[in-house]
Write an enzyme that holds these catalytic residues in place. Structure first.
Site, PDB file in Angstrom:
ATOM      1  N   GLU A 173       0.811  -1.302   0.076  1.00 52.74           N
ATOM      2  CA  GLU A 173       0.052  -0.066   0.132  1.00 52.74           C
ATOM      3  C   GLU A 173       0.876   1.433  -0.018  1.00 52.74           C
ATOM      4  O   GLU A 173       0.367   2.433   0.201  1.00 52.74           O
ATOM      5  CB  GLU A 173      -1.062  -0.251   1.360  1.00 52.74           C
ATOM      6  CG  GLU A 173      -1.788  -1.026   1.046  1.00 52.74           C
ATOM      7  CD  GLU A 173      -2.976  -1.144   2.266  1.00 52.74           C
ATOM      8  OE1 GLU A 173      -3.382  -0.109   3.115  1.00 52.74           O
ATOM      9  OE2 GLU A 173      -3.807  -2.063   2.108  1.00 52.74           O
ATOM     10  N   LYS A 200     -15.926  -1.237   3.441  1.00 50.66           N
ATOM     11  CA  LYS A 200     -15.272  -1.578   2.258  1.00 50.66           C
ATOM     12  C   LYS A 200     -15.973  -1.955   1.442  1.00 50.66           C
ATOM     13  O   LYS A 200     -16.842  -3.157   1.596  1.00 50.66           O
ATOM     14  CB  LYS A 200     -14.198  -2.670   2.467  1.00 50.66           C
ATOM     15  CG  LYS A 200     -13.112  -2.217   3.407  1.00 50.66           C
ATOM     16  CD  LYS A 200     -12.164  -3.677   3.500  1.00 50.66           C
ATOM     17  CE  LYS A 200     -10.757  -3.216   4.248  1.00 50.66           C
ATOM     18  NZ  LYS A 200     -10.016  -4.446   4.604  1.00 50.66           N
TER      19      LYS A 200
HETATM   20  P1  PGA Z   1      -6.613  -5.873   2.389  1.00 52.97           P
HETATM   21  O1  PGA Z   1      -6.027  -4.851   3.486  1.00 52.97           O
HETATM   22  O2  PGA Z   1      -7.097  -4.976   1.563  1.00 52.97           O
HETATM   23  O3  PGA Z   1      -5.726  -6.582   1.852  1.00 52.97           O
HETATM   24  O4  PGA Z   1      -7.703  -6.764   3.105  1.00 52.97           O
HETATM   25  C1  PGA Z   1      -6.543  -3.855   4.075  1.00 52.97           C
HETATM   26  C2  PGA Z   1      -7.114  -4.013   5.605  1.00 52.97           C
HETATM   27  O5  PGA Z   1      -6.929  -5.078   6.177  1.00 52.97           O
HETATM   28  O6  PGA Z   1      -7.744  -3.097   6.009  1.00 52.97           O
HETATM   29 ZN    ZN Z   2      -7.960  -4.446   8.079  1.00 52.50          ZN
END
Ligand code: PGA
Ligand code: ZN
Length: 433
Positions: free
Chosen positions: A206, A338
């Protein structure tokens, strides 16, 4: 407003920030407006998430999305033509029906989400408004407090450190723009200090520094040093936010911290993290225990929920029911939101509302696999979430979102209200036994 009925939907394969295939959808309306959106993808996914449909097999490590793309072009597109793009609920209801499974395993959450989001973009374009004001109307003026990664770990950096995200928040900044200014200084300073100490291996998934630390606590010490060296008062101006992502190393109540060489029970995990909260300027901790360890989440919240924000990601998977269940037991005080954990905007908004109604804070979040798509920046303002998590402060799939928020703050002008520290989740103090 021009004619907002859907005339045509088209999906194609594009590529994400890890060089993996993903689904992009275009939605064209009868009146000529167009919307486009790209599905992101996680690496440390929760097992209760909606399914990100991949082809499997040899090509591109099994990550190809030809089936998901075909599902949009051959099934979803035809089924939604003629529907009104401004009726997001009816559209998403149709997508859910077409899939027919509980976890979107038939058509794929990636296929459905790209269409769901593209339709919202098209509807906003038809109304000649930016997406955030199309979604939230004149009340959409709260600019989120960002959580920005400084070091990456866990599944995003070869598991070099066990903890996944070492992030900062700037509760004393007076605007989003200033929060980014401060973050830029801390990010740069951290990289410099780590390089000097021989602890810098590159950048993680990231965009945060890929660290070489000897213990997990060394990462916290380095972060505090970087905040101070950049000229800020830790905890007050700039605080720490962690995503433990404990599902990645915890199973059946046993947590194996490879870097520290320890194996902890849920109780010991709670104790260790509560110790960090008392010794470090920590404002927020995500997934402190594994995804099905609700008792552990409740225990941690009783221990420190009045001092620190406790966020459910893999624990809640943007599921309104899981958020309500946790809230009933007072587990956590904030929900990570998300969109691709559910697969439609309507269900994502439901989870966000369930959190708000439970008195929980909300963080709209990107995934570790991202693209230039900036939808989440608009969702965070349009839905009045208060916080935004996008990853680090480098690489354009991250910067695209931060930069979009600068534009939104500028467009709102005098109406913009920067959330600052006021939006951080806190629980009522635990009752004395
Ligand atoms: P991921 O990581 O998109 O790989 O799940 C982001 C998070 O855990 O917040
Ligand atoms: Zn997370």
């Amino acid at each position: 407003m021009t004619d907002t009925r859907i005339a045509f939907v088209h999906a194609r394969r594009v590529w994400d920030s890890r060089g993996r295939p993903t689904v992009e959808a275009d939605v064209l309306l009868e009146g000529g407006a167009v919307g486009r959106a790209i599905a992101p993808a996680g690496a440390s996914t929760g097992s209760h998430e909606a399914i990100d449909l991949r082809d499997g097999g040899e090509a591109f490590g099994g990550y190809d999305v030809t089936r998901a793309v075909r599902n949009v072009n051959e099934i979803v597109g035809r089924a939604v033509v003629g529907m009104d793009a401004t009726d997001q609920e009816a559209l998403d209801e149709r997508l859910i029906e077409l899939d027919g499974t509980r976890n979107k395993s038939k058509l794929g959450a990636n296929a459905l989400l790209s269409v769901s989001m593209a339709a919202a973009h098209a509807a906003a374009a038809a109304s000649a408004q930016p997406l955030f004001s199309y979604l939230g109307g004149s009340g959409a003026t709260l600019i989120p407090l960002p959580q920005i990664q400084i070091f990456g770990g866990g599944a995003h950096a070869g598991r070099r450190v066990d903890i996944q995200d070492f992030m900062i928040m700037c509760p004393a900044a007076t605007s989003f723009a200033q929060a980014l200014d401060w973050t830029a200084e801390v990010y740069r300073t951290a990289g410099k200090l780590m390089a000097e100490a021989g602890q810098l291996a590159g950048v993680a998934d990231e965009g945060g520094w890929w660290p070489m630390f000897a213990t997990n606590e060394q990462a916290l010490d380095m972060l505090v040093r970087a905040i101070e060296r950049a000229g800020f008062r830790p905890g007050e101006q700039v605080g720490i936010a962690l995503d433990i992502a404990a599902s990645e190393f915890g199973r059946n109540g046993v947590y194996k911290l490879a870097l520290d060489g320890t194996e902890l029970s849920t109780g010991q995990m709670v104790e260790m993290l509560a110790g960090w909260v008392s010794r470090y300027p920590i404002l927020s901790i995500e997934d402190p225990v594994a995804e099905d360890d609700l008792p552990g989440l409740v225990a941690f919240t009783q221990a420190v929920g009045d001092k620190v924000q406790i966020v459910g990601d893999d624990l809640f998977v943007t599921d309104a029911d899981r958020v309500r269940d946790a809230a009933e037991q007072r587990g956590g005080n904030c929900a990570l939101i998300k969109p691709n954990q559910r697969g439609t905007l309507t269900e994502t908004l439901d989870a966000c509302r369930a959190a708000a109604e439970s008195g929980y804070a909300r963080i709209v979040s990107a995934r570790s696999g991202e693209t230039e798509d900036i939808t989440i920046a608009h969702l965070s303002v349009g839905w009045n979430a208060g916080q935004l998590k996008v990853g680090s402060f480098s690489r354009s799939e991250r910067m695209a979102k931060w930069n979009e928020m600068l534009r939104i703050e500028e467009v709102l002008g005098g109406k913009a209200r920067f959330a600052g520290g006021s939006v951080l989740g806190r629980s009522a103090p635990a009752a004395k036994a």
